[in-house]
Write a protein that holds these residues in place. Sequence first.
Motif, PDB file in Angstrom:
ATOM      1  N   ASP A 236       0.834  -1.218   0.000  1.00  0.00           N
ATOM      2  CA  ASP A 236       0.000   0.000   0.000  1.00  0.00           C
ATOM      3  C   ASP A 236       0.862   1.258   0.000  1.00  0.00           C
ATOM      4  OD1 ASP A 236      -2.253  -1.511  -0.029  1.00  0.00           O
ATOM      5  OD2 ASP A 236      -2.526  -1.439   2.169  1.00  0.00           O
ATOM      6  N   LEU A 237       1.955   1.229   0.737  1.00  0.00           N
ATOM      7  CA  LEU A 237       2.836   2.384   0.781  1.00  0.00           C
ATOM      8  C   LEU A 237       3.446   2.662  -0.591  1.00  0.00           C
ATOM      9  CD1 LEU A 237       4.293   4.604   2.337  1.00  0.00           C
ATOM     10  CD2 LEU A 237       6.066   2.922   2.964  1.00  0.00           C
ATOM     11  N   ALA A 238       3.819   1.602  -1.308  1.00  0.00           N
ATOM     12  CA  ALA A 238       4.407   1.770  -2.642  1.00  0.00           C
ATOM     13  C   ALA A 238       3.397   2.392  -3.592  1.00  0.00           C
ATOM     14  CB  ALA A 238       4.895   0.436  -3.178  1.00  0.00           C
ATOM     15  N   ARG A 239       2.152   1.923  -3.504  1.00  0.00           N
ATOM     16  CA  ARG A 239       1.124   2.501  -4.377  1.00  0.00           C
ATOM     17  C   ARG A 239       0.882   3.971  -4.034  1.00  0.00           C
ATOM     18  NH1 ARG A 239      -1.182  -2.713  -3.785  1.00  0.00           N
ATOM     19  NH2 ARG A 239      -2.464  -2.011  -2.034  1.00  0.00           N
ATOM     20  N   LEU A 240       0.923   4.288  -2.746  1.00  0.00           N
ATOM     21  CA  LEU A 240       0.746   5.684  -2.341  1.00  0.00           C
ATOM     22  C   LEU A 240       1.899   6.550  -2.847  1.00  0.00           C
ATOM     23  CD1 LEU A 240      -0.732   7.862  -0.708  1.00  0.00           C
ATOM     24  CD2 LEU A 240       0.580   7.134   1.309  1.00  0.00           C
ATOM     25  N   VAL A 241       3.115   6.025  -2.725  1.00  0.00           N
ATOM     26  CA  VAL A 241       4.280   6.779  -3.204  1.00  0.00           C
ATOM     27  C   VAL A 241       4.194   6.984  -4.705  1.00  0.00           C
ATOM     28  CG1 VAL A 241       6.781   6.694  -3.540  1.00  0.00           C
ATOM     29  CG2 VAL A 241       5.800   6.070  -1.327  1.00  0.00           C
ATOM     30  N   THR A 242       3.805   5.950  -5.444  1.00  0.00           N
ATOM     31  CA  THR A 242       3.683   6.071  -6.903  1.00  0.00           C
ATOM     32  C   THR A 242       2.651   7.125  -7.275  1.00  0.00           C
ATOM     33  OG1 THR A 242       4.294   3.754  -7.199  1.00  0.00           O
ATOM     34  CG2 THR A 242       3.148   4.831  -9.026  1.00  0.00           C
ATOM     35  N   SER A 243       1.521   7.113  -6.565  1.00  0.00           N
ATOM     36  CA  SER A 243       0.462   8.096  -6.859  1.00  0.00           C
ATOM     37  C   SER A 243       0.936   9.525  -6.581  1.00  0.00           C
ATOM     38  CB  SER A 243      -0.764   7.775  -6.005  1.00  0.00           C
ATOM     39  OG  SER A 243      -1.747   8.789  -6.144  1.00  0.00           O
ATOM     40  N   GLN A 244       1.616   9.710  -5.451  1.00  0.00           N
ATOM     41  CA  GLN A 244       2.062  11.058  -5.103  1.00  0.00           C
ATOM     42  C   GLN A 244       3.191  11.539  -6.015  1.00  0.00           C
ATOM     43  OE1 GLN A 244       0.558  13.074  -2.843  1.00  0.00           O
ATOM     44  NE2 GLN A 244      -0.946  11.396  -2.830  1.00  0.00           N
ATOM     45  N   VAL A 245       4.043  10.580  -6.447  1.00  0.00           N
ATOM     46  CA  VAL A 245       5.101  10.957  -7.385  1.00  0.00           C
ATOM     47  C   VAL A 245       4.496  11.445  -8.701  1.00  0.00           C
ATOM     48  CG1 VAL A 245       6.954  10.024  -8.846  1.00  0.00           C
ATOM     49  CG2 VAL A 245       6.935   9.551  -6.400  1.00  0.00           C
ATOM     50  N   ASP A 246       3.460  10.746  -9.181  1.00  0.00           N
ATOM     51  CA  ASP A 246       2.789  11.200 -10.413  1.00  0.00           C
ATOM     52  C   ASP A 246       2.172  12.579 -10.228  1.00  0.00           C
ATOM     53  OD1 ASP A 246       3.477   8.905 -11.727  1.00  0.00           O
ATOM     54  OD2 ASP A 246       1.563   7.881 -11.326  1.00  0.00           O
TER      55      ASP A 246
END
Length: 458
Positions: free
Chosen positions: A280-290
């Motif tokens: 979940d943290l990785a998906r959150l980081v990916t979303s915020q990076v985008d």
Amino acid sequence: MNFALLRNSLRIRLLAGTLVWIVISILVAGWGLGQLFHQHVEAQFDVELKNHLDQLTAQLILDEQNQAQVRLLPSDPRLNKPLSGLYWQIDRIAAAGELPTKAVLRSRSLWDETLAVPADTPADGEIHQHRIEGPQGVTLRVVERTVTIDTHSLRLMVAANESLMTGPIADFKGHLWLALGILGMGLTFAASMQVFVGLAPLRSMQDALGRVRHGDARNMEGTFPNEIMPLVNEFNTVLAQNAEVVERARTQAGNLAHALKTPLSVLSNAANAPEKRDDDLARLVTSQVDTVRKQVDYHLSRAQAAASVQVPGMRTAVEPVIRGLVRVMQRVHAERHLVFVVIPDEASLSFRGEEQDLQEMLGNLIDNASKWAQSRIEIQVKDDSGKLRVNIDDDGKGIAETERDHVLKRGVRADEQVPGTGLGLAITADLARMYGGDLVLAKSSLGGLQVSLILPAV
């Protein structure tokens, strides 16, 4: 007089000041010359009368019967012409207790008239002057002298019509004011030409500024007087410094983009690692990076555009940029076999701005049209009331009228199935508005969407 216009116009101020002094100078000169001439003629007139009086006095004698006689009459022919305007007369001054006597002698020009001079008692040989009414009611200027021969006191008078003096004076003043009027018109014309020629360099300077503003030149060019050249040099220095600031801002914006994208890429790669895909943290980081990438792209584009808008002298031909972008899009979307039609720009219009900004705006619009079009895209450049208008039409499904304003918002995508960030139209609209233009969406004659990019033209 419109004092606001006088205050705000250098030309009118110079002309008004010059004309005021011309009028004052001419009035003073006319009055002064008129007075000088009047005094000169009056003095000459009195001298002439006194000369006649002296001649008359020199020829006065008493005959054997103690009667006054003039041995040799004055030679002026006017004295023999009746009512000619020049007269002489000799009266005997009555002794105490005697009745006044009539004229003893007089000129033939008096005919049957006599001169009635005010009674006074000048000393022997003293000259007096009078103004009296003479024959036919005209005003005469009289000089008189009392002469005593033996025991006889005689009063000698010479008179002349004042019109013989005032007539030439009036003629002279008429010619004088005519000459001064012509002189005044000549001076006015000369002053106007002087102001016109003197301010001509300012008009040249205005034209040079206009060429800079319209993008025909990057600096003020031309030959200017020494008094104006420092201002031109200072202005060119400001332009150069402004261009340097813009270039520095672009460089810093690029450096910032590079500095941010590198760590963002690291974070994205770390979050997308195979062992992190279900985290979940990785998906959150990916979303915020985008999200951060979108914000960085958007704000950097705005910063670069805002800097370039402030630089005068920009000029970019539109049609070569469009044809270059079309060649790129044909390769990018080669698998779709799209037909691009570029309608020639008959007016050879140019954009008053930087080529990079025009490429970004048109690139976004043509790329969007290429994503949505089914088979055909038409691009037309035309003059719209002094503005540059680029119409991009596609034969896609278009956008409903109620949704057109919504898709121009930052981050909004018309269809989530089509790749994109949702920033292309927003960036383009912001760029256009920074340049004083606009982005308008409408229904296309091809059935899809027409995007009209309105920009300042050269």
